[in-house]
Design a protein around this motif. Structure first.
Motif, short mmCIF file in Angstrom:
data_model
loop_
_atom_site.label_atom_id
_atom_site.label_comp_id
_atom_site.label_asym_id
_atom_site.label_seq_id
_atom_site.Cartn_x
_atom_site.Cartn_y
_atom_site.Cartn_z
N LEU A 1 0.82 7.85 -3.12
CA LEU A 1 0.73 9.01 -3.56
C LEU A 1 1.51 9.96 -3.09
O LEU A 1 1.80 10.78 -3.63
CB LEU A 1 -0.72 9.52 -4.07
CG LEU A 1 -1.45 8.77 -5.15
CD1 LEU A 1 -2.88 9.34 -5.09
CD2 LEU A 1 -0.57 8.91 -6.53
N VAL A 2 1.67 9.79 -1.57
CA VAL A 2 2.35 11.13 -1.11
C VAL A 2 4.02 10.88 -1.06
O VAL A 2 4.83 11.39 -0.47
CB VAL A 2 1.99 10.83 0.37
CG1 VAL A 2 0.51 11.51 0.55
CG2 VAL A 2 2.07 9.74 1.23
N LYS A 3 4.18 9.60 -1.38
CA LYS A 3 5.70 9.52 -1.61
C LYS A 3 6.45 10.21 -2.99
O LYS A 3 5.83 10.24 -3.74
CB LYS A 3 5.87 7.85 -1.83
CG LYS A 3 5.79 7.04 -0.62
CD LYS A 3 6.05 5.59 -0.81
CE LYS A 3 5.67 4.69 0.43
NZ LYS A 3 6.36 3.59 0.28
N GLU A 4 7.90 10.38 -2.72
CA GLU A 4 8.10 11.03 -3.89
C GLU A 4 8.38 9.99 -5.40
O GLU A 4 7.90 10.62 -6.24
CB GLU A 4 9.76 11.60 -3.35
CG GLU A 4 9.74 12.86 -2.58
CD GLU A 4 9.22 14.14 -3.56
OE1 GLU A 4 9.73 14.13 -4.32
OE2 GLU A 4 8.28 14.67 -2.81
N LYS A 5 8.98 9.02 -4.99
CA LYS A 5 9.24 8.14 -6.07
C LYS A 5 8.87 6.74 -5.83
O LYS A 5 9.44 6.26 -4.85
CB LYS A 5 10.61 8.32 -6.59
CG LYS A 5 10.95 9.61 -7.35
CD LYS A 5 10.29 9.64 -8.76
CE LYS A 5 10.70 11.06 -9.07
NZ LYS A 5 9.51 11.54 -10.41
N PHE A 6 7.95 6.24 -6.48
CA PHE A 6 7.59 4.79 -6.05
C PHE A 6 7.28 4.06 -7.44
O PHE A 6 7.06 4.57 -8.60
CB PHE A 6 6.59 4.62 -5.12
CG PHE A 6 5.31 5.22 -5.59
CD1 PHE A 6 4.21 4.51 -6.46
CD2 PHE A 6 5.00 6.79 -5.48
CE1 PHE A 6 3.23 5.24 -6.88
CE2 PHE A 6 3.96 7.39 -6.26
CZ PHE A 6 3.06 6.48 -6.93
N SER A 7 7.23 2.56 -7.13
CA SER A 7 6.73 1.93 -8.11
C SER A 7 5.75 0.77 -7.78
O SER A 7 5.85 0.52 -6.45
CB SER A 7 8.10 0.75 -8.65
OG SER A 7 8.94 1.77 -9.36
N ILE A 8 5.06 0.32 -8.63
CA ILE A 8 3.74 -0.45 -8.07
C ILE A 8 3.84 -1.68 -8.94
O ILE A 8 4.21 -1.67 -10.15
CB ILE A 8 2.24 0.00 -8.45
CG1 ILE A 8 2.49 1.79 -7.60
CG2 ILE A 8 1.42 -0.85 -7.95
CD1 ILE A 8 0.92 2.12 -7.80
N ILE A 9 3.84 -2.73 -8.30
CA ILE A 9 3.52 -4.29 -8.85
C ILE A 9 2.32 -4.65 -8.42
O ILE A 9 2.07 -4.81 -7.21
CB ILE A 9 4.79 -5.11 -8.32
CG1 ILE A 9 6.16 -4.76 -8.90
CG2 ILE A 9 4.42 -6.68 -9.18
CD1 ILE A 9 7.31 -5.42 -8.47
#
Length: 120
Positions: free
Chosen positions: A36-44
């Protein structure tokens, strides 16, 4: 046992594998909070076998989701759920669940099937 791996820049693979450990739920929540503290991320996200979370943990996850839904919408580019259990497919790919997700949501059967949907 929670497996955490960044397979591409900000594309995070989280897998609840077997055998299960007593710390799995806490490890999963810690991993999600770090994202949640990252700017943009994806989760698999993949679960091998049954999740084995108790009612309290499921309730706590629901609270976490409600509290962080806005942040997920802002920062999570996509959420890909790997499911190879046909009995859970209709629940995981339901329209209601897709609408509840604040980011693009896709259900696939394997990590290989998820790769084309990964935007880096």
């Amino acid at each position: 046992m929670l497996i955490k791996e960044e397979i591409y820049h900000n594309v995070n693979y989280l897998k609840l594998g077997e055998p299960r450990c007593s710390d799995d739920f806490n490890d999963l929540m810690e991993a999600l909070n770090k994202l949640l503290v990252k700017e943009k991320f994806s989760i698999i996200f993949e679960v091998e076998g049954p999740s084995h979370f108790n009612k309290e943990q499921k309730r706590d996850f629901g609270k976490w989701f409600k509290q962080n839904k806005k942040l997920l919408g802002l920062h999570c580019k996509q959420f890909i759920r790997i499911n190879n259990n046909p009995s859970k497919l209709s629940k995981l790919s339901s329209k209601a669940l897709s609408l509840a997700m604040p980011c693009p949501y896709k259900v696939v059967e394997s990590l290989d099937e998820a790769r084309p949907y990964i935007s880096v």
